[in-house]
Design a protein around this motif. Structure first.
Motif, PDB file in Angstrom:
ATOM      1  N   SER A 117      -4.785   2.349  -2.409  1.00  0.00           N
ATOM      2  CA  SER A 117      -5.680   2.231  -1.380  1.00  0.00           C
ATOM      3  C   SER A 117      -5.064   4.095  -1.288  1.00  0.00           C
ATOM      4  CB  SER A 117      -5.393   1.481  -0.336  1.00  0.00           C
ATOM      5  OG  SER A 117      -5.968   0.674  -0.428  1.00  0.00           O
ATOM      6  N   GLN A 173       0.368  -1.128  -0.283  1.00  0.00           N
ATOM      7  CA  GLN A 173      -0.344   0.422   0.128  1.00  0.00           C
ATOM      8  C   GLN A 173       1.022   0.777  -0.232  1.00  0.00           C
ATOM      9  OE1 GLN A 173      -2.848  -0.447   3.022  1.00  0.00           O
ATOM     10  NE2 GLN A 173      -3.381   1.881   3.233  1.00  0.00           N
ATOM     11  N   ASP A 196     -12.122  -3.769  -1.403  1.00  0.00           N
ATOM     12  CA  ASP A 196     -12.591  -2.789  -1.943  1.00  0.00           C
ATOM     13  C   ASP A 196     -13.707  -3.447  -3.670  1.00  0.00           C
ATOM     14  OD1 ASP A 196     -14.049  -1.385  -4.248  1.00  0.00           O
ATOM     15  OD2 ASP A 196     -12.669   0.467  -4.217  1.00  0.00           O
ATOM     16  N   GLU A 248      -3.509  -3.888  -1.495  1.00  0.00           N
ATOM     17  CA  GLU A 248      -4.471  -2.762  -1.639  1.00  0.00           C
ATOM     18  C   GLU A 248      -3.349  -1.607  -2.316  1.00  0.00           C
ATOM     19  OE1 GLU A 248      -7.163  -1.939   1.028  1.00  0.00           O
ATOM     20  OE2 GLU A 248      -6.877  -3.861   1.901  1.00  0.00           O
ATOM     21  N   THR A 301      -7.704  -6.797  -1.499  1.00  0.00           N
ATOM     22  CA  THR A 301      -7.954  -5.046  -1.413  1.00  0.00           C
ATOM     23  C   THR A 301      -9.322  -5.634  -0.594  1.00  0.00           C
ATOM     24  OG1 THR A 301      -8.869  -3.343  -2.962  1.00  0.00           O
ATOM     25  CG2 THR A 301      -9.929  -5.694  -3.450  1.00  0.00           C
TER      26      THR A 301
END
Length: 365
Positions: free
Chosen positions: A162, A82, A193, A159, A191
Protein backbone atom coordinates in the motif's frame (compact mmCIF):
# COMPACT_ATOMS: atom_id res chain seq x y z
CA UNK A 1 4.06 -26.41 5.83
CA UNK A 2 0.38 -26.51 6.77
CA UNK A 3 -3.18 -25.92 5.71
CA UNK A 4 -5.27 -23.35 7.58
CA UNK A 5 -8.92 -23.72 8.60
CA UNK A 6 -11.48 -21.19 9.80
CA UNK A 7 -14.34 -23.23 11.28
CA UNK A 8 -17.45 -21.08 11.88
CA UNK A 9 -15.26 -18.22 13.12
CA UNK A 10 -16.98 -15.07 14.38
CA UNK A 11 -15.43 -11.93 15.81
CA UNK A 12 -17.46 -9.20 17.49
CA UNK A 13 -16.34 -5.83 18.78
CA UNK A 14 -19.22 -4.87 21.05
CA UNK A 15 -22.30 -4.70 18.84
CA UNK A 16 -20.25 -4.77 15.62
CA UNK A 17 -19.68 -8.14 13.95
CA UNK A 18 -16.39 -7.81 12.08
CA UNK A 19 -16.22 -11.45 10.93
CA UNK A 20 -19.46 -13.40 10.66
CA UNK A 21 -19.41 -17.23 10.68
CA UNK A 22 -16.36 -17.56 8.45
CA UNK A 23 -15.73 -21.01 7.00
CA UNK A 24 -12.54 -21.22 4.99
CA UNK A 25 -10.16 -24.07 4.20
CA UNK A 26 -6.80 -22.87 2.89
CA UNK A 27 -4.70 -25.58 1.32
CA UNK A 28 -1.07 -26.33 2.11
CA UNK A 29 1.28 -24.21 -0.09
CA UNK A 30 -1.64 -22.20 -1.46
CA UNK A 31 -1.53 -18.45 -2.15
CA UNK A 32 -4.91 -17.28 -0.89
CA UNK A 33 -5.94 -13.63 -1.16
CA UNK A 34 -8.56 -12.08 1.12
CA UNK A 35 -10.04 -9.14 -0.75
CA UNK A 36 -12.80 -6.62 -0.15
CA UNK A 37 -13.46 -2.96 0.65
CA UNK A 38 -12.42 -1.26 3.87
CA UNK A 39 -14.32 -2.63 6.85
CA UNK A 40 -15.20 -5.97 5.21
CA UNK A 41 -13.38 -8.03 7.88
CA UNK A 42 -10.39 -9.24 5.86
CA UNK A 43 -7.71 -7.78 8.16
CA UNK A 44 -9.60 -8.95 11.26
CA UNK A 45 -9.65 -12.48 9.81
CA UNK A 46 -5.88 -12.30 9.34
CA UNK A 47 -5.31 -10.93 12.85
CA UNK A 48 -7.43 -13.75 14.30
CA UNK A 49 -5.14 -16.26 12.61
CA UNK A 50 -2.05 -14.42 13.84
CA UNK A 51 -3.36 -14.39 17.41
CA UNK A 52 -3.55 -10.60 17.58
CA UNK A 53 -7.32 -10.86 18.16
CA UNK A 54 -9.33 -13.51 20.01
CA UNK A 55 -12.22 -15.18 18.21
CA UNK A 56 -15.65 -14.66 19.74
CA UNK A 57 -16.76 -18.03 18.42
CA UNK A 58 -15.47 -20.87 16.25
CA UNK A 59 -12.12 -22.62 15.85
CA UNK A 60 -8.97 -21.67 13.94
CA UNK A 61 -6.58 -24.45 12.94
CA UNK A 62 -3.05 -24.47 11.56
CA UNK A 63 -2.54 -27.99 10.32
CA UNK A 64 -4.43 -30.24 12.73
CA UNK A 65 -3.84 -28.00 15.75
CA UNK A 66 -6.50 -25.63 17.09
CA UNK A 67 -4.61 -22.42 17.85
CA UNK A 68 -7.33 -20.28 19.48
CA UNK A 69 -5.48 -20.32 22.81
CA UNK A 70 -1.93 -20.57 21.44
CA UNK A 71 0.19 -17.39 21.89
CA UNK A 72 1.15 -15.63 18.61
CA UNK A 73 4.85 -16.48 19.02
CA UNK A 74 4.06 -20.20 19.16
CA UNK A 75 1.78 -20.36 16.09
CA UNK A 76 4.67 -20.74 13.62
CA UNK A 77 3.52 -17.86 11.44
CA UNK A 78 5.31 -14.77 10.10
CA UNK A 79 3.49 -11.53 9.39
CA UNK A 80 4.31 -8.64 7.06
CA UNK A 81 2.41 -5.42 7.71
CA UNK A 82 1.59 -2.36 5.63
CA UNK A 83 4.20 -0.38 7.60
CA UNK A 84 7.76 -1.67 7.32
CA UNK A 85 8.41 -1.34 11.09
CA UNK A 86 12.18 -1.47 10.68
CA UNK A 87 14.59 -0.48 13.46
CA UNK A 88 16.27 2.73 12.14
CA UNK A 89 19.49 2.27 14.15
CA UNK A 90 20.08 -1.29 12.89
CA UNK A 91 21.58 -2.41 9.59
CA UNK A 92 19.51 -4.38 7.10
CA UNK A 93 21.32 -7.54 8.23
CA UNK A 94 20.46 -6.93 11.89
CA UNK A 95 16.83 -6.02 11.09
CA UNK A 96 16.38 -9.31 9.25
CA UNK A 97 18.23 -11.30 11.92
CA UNK A 98 16.59 -9.65 14.95
CA UNK A 99 13.83 -12.23 15.51
CA UNK A 100 16.29 -15.12 15.19
CA UNK A 101 18.61 -13.53 17.77
CA UNK A 102 15.71 -13.22 20.21
CA UNK A 103 15.11 -16.96 19.75
CA UNK A 104 18.79 -17.58 20.46
CA UNK A 105 19.33 -19.20 17.06
CA UNK A 106 23.01 -20.17 16.57
CA UNK A 107 25.06 -17.52 14.78
CA UNK A 108 26.01 -19.69 11.75
CA UNK A 109 22.34 -20.57 11.22
CA UNK A 110 21.35 -16.89 11.46
CA UNK A 111 24.00 -16.00 8.87
CA UNK A 112 22.82 -18.77 6.52
CA UNK A 113 19.16 -17.75 6.73
CA UNK A 114 19.79 -14.00 6.36
CA UNK A 115 21.99 -14.48 3.29
CA UNK A 116 19.51 -16.94 1.78
CA UNK A 117 16.63 -14.48 2.28
CA UNK A 118 18.73 -11.63 0.87
CA UNK A 119 19.49 -13.76 -2.19
CA UNK A 120 15.78 -14.57 -2.72
CA UNK A 121 14.85 -10.87 -2.50
CA UNK A 122 17.85 -9.46 -4.36
CA UNK A 123 19.06 -7.28 -1.48
CA UNK A 124 22.43 -8.94 -0.78
CA UNK A 125 24.33 -5.71 -1.47
CA UNK A 126 22.16 -3.77 1.00
CA UNK A 127 22.90 -5.79 4.15
CA UNK A 128 25.25 -3.17 5.63
CA UNK A 129 22.95 -0.20 5.03
CA UNK A 130 20.55 1.48 7.46
CA UNK A 131 16.82 1.78 6.61
CA UNK A 132 17.10 5.54 5.94
CA UNK A 133 19.46 4.74 3.04
CA UNK A 134 16.85 2.54 1.33
CA UNK A 135 13.97 3.26 -1.02
CA UNK A 136 10.41 2.28 -0.11
CA UNK A 137 10.60 -0.86 -2.22
CA UNK A 138 13.89 -1.89 -0.64
CA UNK A 139 12.48 -1.36 2.86
CA UNK A 140 9.50 -3.55 2.03
CA UNK A 141 11.84 -6.29 0.84
CA UNK A 142 13.74 -6.07 4.13
CA UNK A 143 10.42 -6.55 5.95
CA UNK A 144 9.74 -9.57 3.74
CA UNK A 145 13.24 -10.90 4.50
CA UNK A 146 12.56 -10.66 8.22
CA UNK A 147 9.55 -12.91 7.68
CA UNK A 148 11.36 -15.37 5.39
CA UNK A 149 14.14 -16.15 7.87
CA UNK A 150 11.55 -17.37 10.37
CA UNK A 151 10.87 -20.29 8.00
CA UNK A 152 7.23 -20.35 9.20
CA UNK A 153 4.43 -22.70 8.22
CA UNK A 154 2.27 -19.76 7.11
CA UNK A 155 3.07 -16.27 5.80
CA UNK A 156 0.51 -13.57 6.59
CA UNK A 157 0.63 -10.32 4.61
CA UNK A 158 -1.58 -7.34 5.42
CA UNK A 159 -1.62 -4.92 2.47
CA UNK A 160 2.20 -4.90 2.24
CA UNK A 161 2.29 -2.88 -1.00
CA UNK A 162 0.00 0.00 0.00
CA UNK A 163 2.85 2.43 0.69
CA UNK A 164 4.57 1.87 -2.65
CA UNK A 165 4.06 3.85 -5.85
CA UNK A 166 2.22 2.23 -8.78
CA UNK A 167 5.29 1.03 -10.69
CA UNK A 168 6.92 -0.39 -7.57
CA UNK A 169 3.69 -2.17 -6.59
CA UNK A 170 3.68 -4.04 -9.90
CA UNK A 171 7.35 -5.00 -9.49
CA UNK A 172 7.02 -6.07 -5.84
CA UNK A 173 3.88 -8.13 -6.34
CA UNK A 174 5.77 -10.10 -9.01
CA UNK A 175 8.60 -10.60 -6.52
CA UNK A 176 6.17 -11.86 -3.85
CA UNK A 177 4.65 -14.32 -6.37
CA UNK A 178 8.12 -15.61 -7.25
CA UNK A 179 8.95 -15.85 -3.56
CA UNK A 180 5.87 -18.02 -3.00
CA UNK A 181 6.86 -20.34 -5.87
CA UNK A 182 10.38 -20.65 -4.48
CA UNK A 183 9.49 -21.13 -0.81
CA UNK A 184 6.48 -23.43 -1.40
CA UNK A 185 4.78 -22.20 1.79
CA UNK A 186 1.20 -21.26 2.55
CA UNK A 187 0.62 -17.53 1.88
CA UNK A 188 -2.44 -15.58 3.06
CA UNK A 189 -2.52 -12.09 1.63
CA UNK A 190 -4.92 -9.26 2.47
CA UNK A 191 -5.64 -6.43 0.02
CA UNK A 192 -8.40 -4.08 -1.07
CA UNK A 193 -6.90 -3.98 -4.57
CA UNK A 194 -8.68 -6.44 -6.84
CA UNK A 195 -5.87 -6.21 -9.43
CA UNK A 196 -3.41 -7.49 -6.80
CA UNK A 197 -5.86 -10.23 -5.91
CA UNK A 198 -6.36 -11.34 -9.52
CA UNK A 199 -2.66 -11.36 -10.40
CA UNK A 200 -1.30 -13.01 -7.25
CA UNK A 201 -3.82 -15.41 -5.77
CA UNK A 202 -4.24 -19.07 -6.64
CA UNK A 203 -7.67 -18.57 -5.03
CA UNK A 204 -9.47 -15.44 -3.90
CA UNK A 205 -11.88 -15.04 -0.98
CA UNK A 206 -14.13 -12.01 -1.51
CA UNK A 207 -15.54 -10.53 1.70
CA UNK A 208 -18.23 -7.97 2.45
CA UNK A 209 -19.51 -6.81 5.85
CA UNK A 210 -17.71 -9.69 7.59
CA UNK A 211 -19.31 -12.34 5.36
CA UNK A 212 -17.51 -14.47 2.80
CA UNK A 213 -19.20 -13.81 -0.54
CA UNK A 214 -17.33 -16.21 -2.83
CA UNK A 215 -14.19 -18.35 -2.80
CA UNK A 216 -12.76 -19.40 -6.14
CA UNK A 217 -9.92 -19.12 -8.63
CA UNK A 218 -9.38 -15.64 -10.13
CA UNK A 219 -10.71 -16.61 -13.57
CA UNK A 220 -13.78 -18.39 -12.22
CA UNK A 221 -14.61 -15.40 -10.02
CA UNK A 222 -14.33 -13.18 -13.06
CA UNK A 223 -16.38 -15.41 -15.36
CA UNK A 224 -18.98 -16.63 -12.86
CA UNK A 225 -19.49 -14.11 -10.04
CA UNK A 226 -21.91 -15.38 -7.39
CA UNK A 227 -23.67 -12.04 -6.90
CA UNK A 228 -23.69 -8.38 -7.95
CA UNK A 229 -21.16 -7.41 -5.27
CA UNK A 230 -18.52 -9.86 -6.51
CA UNK A 231 -19.34 -8.99 -10.13
CA UNK A 232 -18.84 -5.29 -9.47
CA UNK A 233 -15.78 -5.69 -7.28
CA UNK A 234 -13.76 -8.00 -9.55
CA UNK A 235 -12.76 -6.39 -12.84
CA UNK A 236 -11.42 -2.98 -13.84
CA UNK A 237 -13.23 -0.92 -15.01
CA UNK A 238 -16.10 -2.37 -13.02
CA UNK A 239 -18.97 -4.27 -14.59
CA UNK A 240 -21.84 -2.17 -15.96
CA UNK A 241 -25.20 -2.85 -14.29
CA UNK A 242 -28.59 -2.13 -15.84
CA UNK A 243 -32.09 -2.52 -14.44
CA UNK A 244 -33.85 -4.70 -17.00
CA UNK A 245 -37.20 -6.39 -17.53
CA UNK A 246 -37.52 -9.82 -19.11
CA UNK A 247 -40.10 -9.39 -21.90
CA UNK A 248 -41.58 -11.41 -24.75
CA UNK A 249 -41.97 -15.19 -24.67
CA UNK A 250 -39.77 -18.24 -24.24
CA UNK A 251 -39.23 -18.25 -28.02
CA UNK A 252 -38.69 -14.48 -28.41
CA UNK A 253 -37.22 -13.37 -25.10
CA UNK A 254 -35.58 -9.98 -24.62
CA UNK A 255 -34.03 -7.88 -21.87
CA UNK A 256 -35.48 -4.38 -21.93
CA UNK A 257 -33.73 -1.42 -20.26
CA UNK A 258 -34.52 2.30 -20.45
CA UNK A 259 -31.88 2.66 -23.15
CA UNK A 260 -31.92 -0.49 -25.30
CA UNK A 261 -33.19 -4.03 -25.77
CA UNK A 262 -31.05 -7.16 -25.99
CA UNK A 263 -32.20 -10.59 -27.17
CA UNK A 264 -31.61 -13.45 -24.74
CA UNK A 265 -29.29 -16.20 -25.98
CA UNK A 266 -31.09 -19.51 -26.55
CA UNK A 267 -29.18 -21.38 -23.86
CA UNK A 268 -30.30 -18.79 -21.26
CA UNK A 269 -34.04 -18.84 -21.97
CA UNK A 270 -34.97 -21.84 -19.85
CA UNK A 271 -33.37 -20.29 -16.75
CA UNK A 272 -35.04 -16.95 -17.42
CA UNK A 273 -38.51 -18.34 -18.15
CA UNK A 274 -39.53 -17.91 -14.51
CA UNK A 275 -38.57 -14.20 -14.74
CA UNK A 276 -40.80 -13.29 -17.69
CA UNK A 277 -42.44 -9.95 -16.92
CA UNK A 278 -40.14 -9.44 -13.91
CA UNK A 279 -37.19 -7.17 -13.22
CA UNK A 280 -33.61 -8.47 -13.18
CA UNK A 281 -30.15 -6.89 -13.06
CA UNK A 282 -28.22 -7.12 -16.31
CA UNK A 283 -24.43 -7.04 -16.00
CA UNK A 284 -22.06 -6.42 -18.92
CA UNK A 285 -18.32 -6.03 -18.56
CA UNK A 286 -16.79 -3.08 -20.47
CA UNK A 287 -14.58 -5.42 -22.52
CA UNK A 288 -17.70 -7.20 -23.83
CA UNK A 289 -18.95 -4.04 -25.52
CA UNK A 290 -17.26 -3.44 -28.89
CA UNK A 291 -17.13 -0.70 -31.47
CA UNK A 292 -19.13 -2.27 -34.30
CA UNK A 293 -16.46 -1.42 -36.88
CA UNK A 294 -13.88 -3.42 -34.92
CA UNK A 295 -16.02 -6.10 -33.25
CA UNK A 296 -14.44 -9.57 -33.17
CA UNK A 297 -15.89 -12.28 -35.38
CA UNK A 298 -17.32 -15.53 -34.04
CA UNK A 299 -19.30 -14.04 -31.15
CA UNK A 300 -23.05 -13.84 -30.69
CA UNK A 301 -23.76 -10.13 -30.39
CA UNK A 302 -26.49 -7.52 -30.64
CA UNK A 303 -26.26 -3.84 -31.67
CA UNK A 304 -26.91 -0.90 -29.32
CA UNK A 305 -27.05 2.72 -30.42
CA UNK A 306 -25.07 5.04 -28.13
CA UNK A 307 -23.65 8.54 -27.82
CA UNK A 308 -20.02 8.97 -26.79
CA UNK A 309 -19.88 11.18 -23.70
CA UNK A 310 -16.19 10.92 -22.71
CA UNK A 311 -13.23 9.19 -24.33
CA UNK A 312 -10.15 8.03 -22.39
CA UNK A 313 -7.27 6.77 -24.58
CA UNK A 314 -5.15 4.26 -22.63
CA UNK A 315 -2.70 3.35 -25.38
CA UNK A 316 -3.50 -0.34 -25.69
CA UNK A 317 -7.25 0.33 -25.45
CA UNK A 318 -9.82 3.11 -25.21
CA UNK A 319 -12.39 3.59 -22.46
CA UNK A 320 -15.62 5.01 -23.87
CA UNK A 321 -18.20 6.52 -21.52
CA UNK A 322 -21.44 5.95 -23.40
CA UNK A 323 -25.07 7.05 -23.08
CA UNK A 324 -28.05 5.11 -24.44
CA UNK A 325 -31.37 6.68 -23.45
CA UNK A 326 -31.11 7.04 -19.67
CA UNK A 327 -28.34 4.48 -19.35
CA UNK A 328 -24.71 5.47 -18.71
CA UNK A 329 -22.03 2.80 -19.11
CA UNK A 330 -18.41 2.13 -20.05
CA UNK A 331 -16.99 0.23 -23.02
CA UNK A 332 -13.40 -0.93 -23.31
CA UNK A 333 -12.70 -0.92 -27.05
CA UNK A 334 -9.95 -1.44 -29.60
CA UNK A 335 -7.50 1.52 -29.74
CA UNK A 336 -8.16 1.84 -33.49
CA UNK A 337 -11.71 3.00 -32.79
CA UNK A 338 -12.64 6.27 -34.52
CA UNK A 339 -15.18 7.18 -31.81
CA UNK A 340 -15.24 10.85 -30.81
CA UNK A 341 -16.94 12.69 -27.91
CA UNK A 342 -20.44 13.84 -28.83
CA UNK A 343 -20.70 11.48 -31.79
CA UNK A 344 -23.13 8.61 -32.25
CA UNK A 345 -21.68 5.13 -32.19
CA UNK A 346 -23.15 1.69 -32.72
CA UNK A 347 -21.66 -0.82 -30.32
CA UNK A 348 -22.02 -4.59 -30.21
CA UNK A 349 -22.76 -6.38 -26.92
CA UNK A 350 -21.43 -9.93 -26.60
CA UNK A 351 -24.56 -11.87 -25.63
CA UNK A 352 -22.56 -14.94 -24.58
CA UNK A 353 -20.84 -12.90 -21.85
CA UNK A 354 -23.73 -11.01 -20.25
CA UNK A 355 -24.50 -11.70 -16.58
CA UNK A 356 -27.95 -11.81 -15.01
CA UNK A 357 -28.83 -11.38 -11.35
CA UNK A 358 -32.00 -11.66 -9.29
CA UNK A 359 -33.20 -8.16 -8.41
CA UNK A 360 -34.15 -9.03 -4.81
CA UNK A 361 -31.42 -11.45 -3.73
CA UNK A 362 -28.64 -10.05 -5.98
CA UNK A 363 -27.61 -13.66 -6.63
CA UNK A 364 -26.55 -14.81 -10.10
CA UNK A 365 -29.33 -16.42 -12.13
Amino acid sequence: MANVTYDHVTKKFGDVTAVNDLNLDIKDKEFLVLVGPSGCGKTTALRLLAGLEDATDGAIKIGDRVVNDVPPKDRDIAMVFQSYALYPHMSVYDNIAFGLKLRKTPRPEIDRRVKQAADILGIGELLDRKPKQLSGGQRQRVALGRAIVREPKVFLMDEPLSNLDAKLRVQTRAEISKMHQRLQTTFIYVTHDQVEAMTMGSRIAVMRDGILQQLDTPQHLYDFPANTFVAGFIGSPAMNFFDATVVGSREEMKLETTGFKLPVAKDRRDKLAAYLGKNVVLGVRPEDIHDRALAPTGITSAPVQATVDVLEPMGSEIFLYLVSGKQNYIARVDPRSQARPGASLEVMVNLDRVHLFDKQTERAI
